[in-house]
Scaffold this motif. Structure first.
Motif, PDB file in Angstrom:
ATOM      1  N   ASP A 257       0.858  -1.205   0.000  1.00  0.00           N
ATOM      2  CA  ASP A 257       0.000   0.000   0.000  1.00  0.00           C
ATOM      3  C   ASP A 257       0.887   1.244   0.000  1.00  0.00           C
ATOM      4  OD1 ASP A 257      -2.062   1.843   0.310  1.00  0.00           O
ATOM      5  OD2 ASP A 257      -2.319   1.458   2.461  1.00  0.00           O
ATOM      6  N   LYS A 259       0.994   4.300  -1.140  1.00  0.00           N
ATOM      7  CA  LYS A 259       0.570   5.676  -0.859  1.00  0.00           C
ATOM      8  C   LYS A 259      -0.588   5.737   0.114  1.00  0.00           C
ATOM      9  CE  LYS A 259       2.747   8.018  -4.590  1.00  0.00           C
ATOM     10  NZ  LYS A 259       2.675   8.947  -5.696  1.00  0.00           N
ATOM     11  N   LEU A 261      -3.370   4.149   0.150  1.00  0.00           N
ATOM     12  CA  LEU A 261      -4.650   4.278  -0.531  1.00  0.00           C
ATOM     13  C   LEU A 261      -5.655   3.242  -0.041  1.00  0.00           C
ATOM     14  CD1 LEU A 261      -3.464   5.158  -4.143  1.00  0.00           C
ATOM     15  CD2 LEU A 261      -4.347   6.674  -2.357  1.00  0.00           C
ATOM     16  N   ASN A 262      -5.177   2.008   0.281  1.00  0.00           N
ATOM     17  CA  ASN A 262      -6.162   1.033   0.753  1.00  0.00           C
ATOM     18  C   ASN A 262      -6.157   0.910   2.282  1.00  0.00           C
ATOM     19  OD1 ASN A 262      -4.137  -0.798   1.509  1.00  0.00           O
ATOM     20  ND2 ASN A 262      -4.107  -1.772  -0.488  1.00  0.00           N
TER      21      ASN A 262
END
Ligand code: NAD
Ligand code: ZN
Length: 392
Positions: A257, A259, A261-262
Motif C-alpha cells: 500500500d 501511498k 490508498l487502501n
C-alpha cells in the motif's frame, strides 16, 4: 550485505562486522550506481562531528581512483533537532543549492537521523522538480522507520509532517556501525519503533526483543563511556537482527500500500494516533519514540477495553517498553515543563488533524495480540472511548 527492495529503493543492510569497510561500499554504490556531475552530502551538526569527514573521504577516494570520473562532491550542514524540520530550513537549503549551481542530475545524500532524512528528502522531491536521493540513516529510528517507505516532510506549527511528498530514495544504506556514537536515549527512541513493528506483525520477534532486554539493553548502558555516547560494538550484532526484521516488515507493509490508498499502510501507525498528539504538545522535551511508547500503551488499552487484547498482553507490552527505559504512561512525562498541556481536550484537538482520520472520525490501530492486529487497517474509535483511556 542483504538487499531488500521497497518501492523504488534498494535497501542495503550491512552486518555489524567491524572489519567491513562500509563507507567505501556506500561510496562505490552511489558513484558507480548513480553517475552524476555532482553529489551533495547533507547532514546535521551533530552527525557531521562523527561521520562526515569519513564519508566525504570515501567518495573522493572512489572519484580519484577513476580517471574518467570528474564529479564534484559538496556538503551542506544544517542545525540538529526536530525544530529545524521546517519550511524555512528547506528554503534555505534550496537557495544554497541554486546559488551553488547544482543541476537536475545532482544526487543528494541524506546522512543523519529522521530529521535530516525527512527534510532533505523533501528538498530532493521538489528541487528542479525532483533529483535523486540516497539515505544514509545514522539513528536506529531512521534505519528501521523513517528512511524506509518514501515519505518525506517538514513540520508546521500546527502539526508534524503536514507538508511533504512521497519520494523514495534510490538507495538506503543501513549500517549499524553508525550507531556506535548514538546516545543511549536515542537508541531507546528507535527501539520504540522496533517494538511497535514487532507488536503489529511478529510475535516471535516481540518475544525475542522482550527476552533480550535484560541482556542487551542493560549491557549497553553498563559499557557506555563517561560521556554516555558510546555503545559497545559487539552489542550491535543483537540490534542488527532487530533492524533487519523491522525493515522486512515495514517494506512488506509499504509495498502492499505505497501511498496509503487502501489503508493497510496505516498499520505502522500503531501508537501514533495518541502518540503524535502527545509529541506535538511536549515538543521538544519528549522524543518521537518516547511519545509513541505511551501512545502504544494507551491504544493497546483501547484494544483491551474492546475485548481484542488481554490485560496480560498489555502488561507484557508495558514491561517490554520499560525494559528499554521507555515511558509507558503520561505520568512519566511529569518532569517536562509542558506536561500540564497533556489534557484530554488538547490531546483530542491535536488528534483532530491526524492525516489518518476519516473525516472527523479518529482511527487507531487495535492489536489482537502481541504480533497481530484486529483489522487489516486502523479502526475507527469514538472520541469518548479515546478520552476515557487518556483520563484513566
Ligand atoms: P534526529 O534526526 O533528530 O536524530 C536524533 C539526534 O541524534 C539528533 O540530535 C542528531 O543530530 C543525533 N544523531 C543522529 N545520528 C547520530 C549518530 N550516529 N551519533 C550521534 N548523534 C547522532 O531524530 P530521529 O529520531 O532519527 O528522527 C525523528 C524524525 O523522524 C521525526 O521528525 C519523525 O517525524 C521522523 N519520522 C519519519 C518517518 C517517515 O516515514 N518519513 C517515520 C518515522 C519518523
Ligand atoms: Zn513513528
Amino acid at each position: 550485505i542483504e538487499i531488500k527492495v521497497c518501492l523504488d529503493s534498494q535497501i542495503h543492510i550491512g552486518s555489524a562486522d567491524s572489519s567491513f569497510d562500509y563507507l567505501s561500499y556506500i561510496a562505490r554504490s552511489v558513484i558507480h550506481g548513480l553517475p552524476s556531475s555532482a553529489y551533495l552530502i547533507v547532514t546535521d551538526r551533530n552527525v557531521a562531528k562523527f561521520h562526515l569527514t569519513s564519508l566525504e573521504a570515501a567518495l573522493h577516494a572512489v572519484i580519484e581512483a577513476n580517471a574518467r570520473i570528474s564529479s564534484k562532491v559538496s556538503t551542506y550542514i544544517m542545525p540538529s533537532g526536530e525544530a529545524t524540520k521546517t519550511r524555512e530550513t528547506k528554503a534555505g537549503m534550496e537557495d544554497w543549492m541554486l546559488v551553488s549551481g547544482l543541476t537536475r542530475d545532482t544526487v543528494v545524500i541524506a546522512l543523519g537521523g529522521g530529521v535530516v532524512g525527512d527534510l532533505v528528502g523533501f528538498v530532493a522531491a521538489t528541487y528542479m522538480r525532483s533529483v535523486r536521493l540516497c539515505h544514509v540513516p545514522t539513528t536506529l529510528l531512521a534505519m528501521v522507520d523513517s528512511s524506509v517507505g518514501g515519505k518525506v516532510a517538514v513540520d508546521t506549527p500546527l502539526g508534524k509532517n503536514m507538508i511533504g511528498a512521497f519520494h523514495p530514495a534510490k538507495h538506503i544504506f543501513v549500517f549499524p556501525h553508525f550507531l556506535v556514537t548514538l546516545p543511549a536515549r536515542e537508541v531507546a527512541n528507535g527501539m520504540a519503533e522496533v517494538i511497535k513493528t514487532a507488536a503489529i506483525r511478529d510475535s516471535t520477534m516481540f518475544r525475542l526483543i522482550a527476552s533480550s532486554a535484560a541482556d542487551i539493553w542493560q549491557a549497553f548502558k553498563d559499557v557506555k563511556d563517561a560521556s554516555g555516547t558510546c555503545m559497545l560494538e559487539s552489542r550491535l550484532h543483537f540490534l542488527q537482527s532487530f533492524i533487519a526484521s523491522s525493515i522486512a516488515i515495514k517494506s512488506d507493509i509499504v509495498n502492499a500500500d505505497p501511498k496509503e490508498l487502501n489503508g493497510t499502510r496505516n498499520l505502522v501507525n500503531f501508537g501514533h494516533t495518541i502518540g503524535h498528539a502527545i509529541e506535538s504538545l511536549l515538543l521538544p522535551e519528549a522524543l518521537h519514540g518516547e511519545a509513541i511508547a505511551v501512545g502504544m500503551c494507551l491504544e493497546a488499552r483501547i484494544a483491551v477495553t474492546k475485548g481484542h487484547l488481554t490485560i496480560s498482553e498489555l502488561r507484557s507490552l508495558r514491561d517490554c517498553l520499560k525494559a528499554y527505559d521507555l515511558p509507558t504512561s503520561m505520568l512519566d512525562f511529569a518532569k517536562c515543563a509542558s506536561a500540564p498541556n497533556l489534557t484530554v481536550d488538547k490531546l483530542l484537538d491535536r488528534m483532530a488533524i491526524d492525516k489518518k482520520n476519516a473525516g472527523i472520525a479518529k482511527k487507531v490501530v487495535l492489536l489482537s495480540s502481541l504480533g497481530s492486529t484486529a483489522e487489516k487497517q486502523a479502526s475507527i474509535v469514538e472520541d469518548a472511548h479515546i478520552a476515557a483511556v487518556i483520563a484513566a
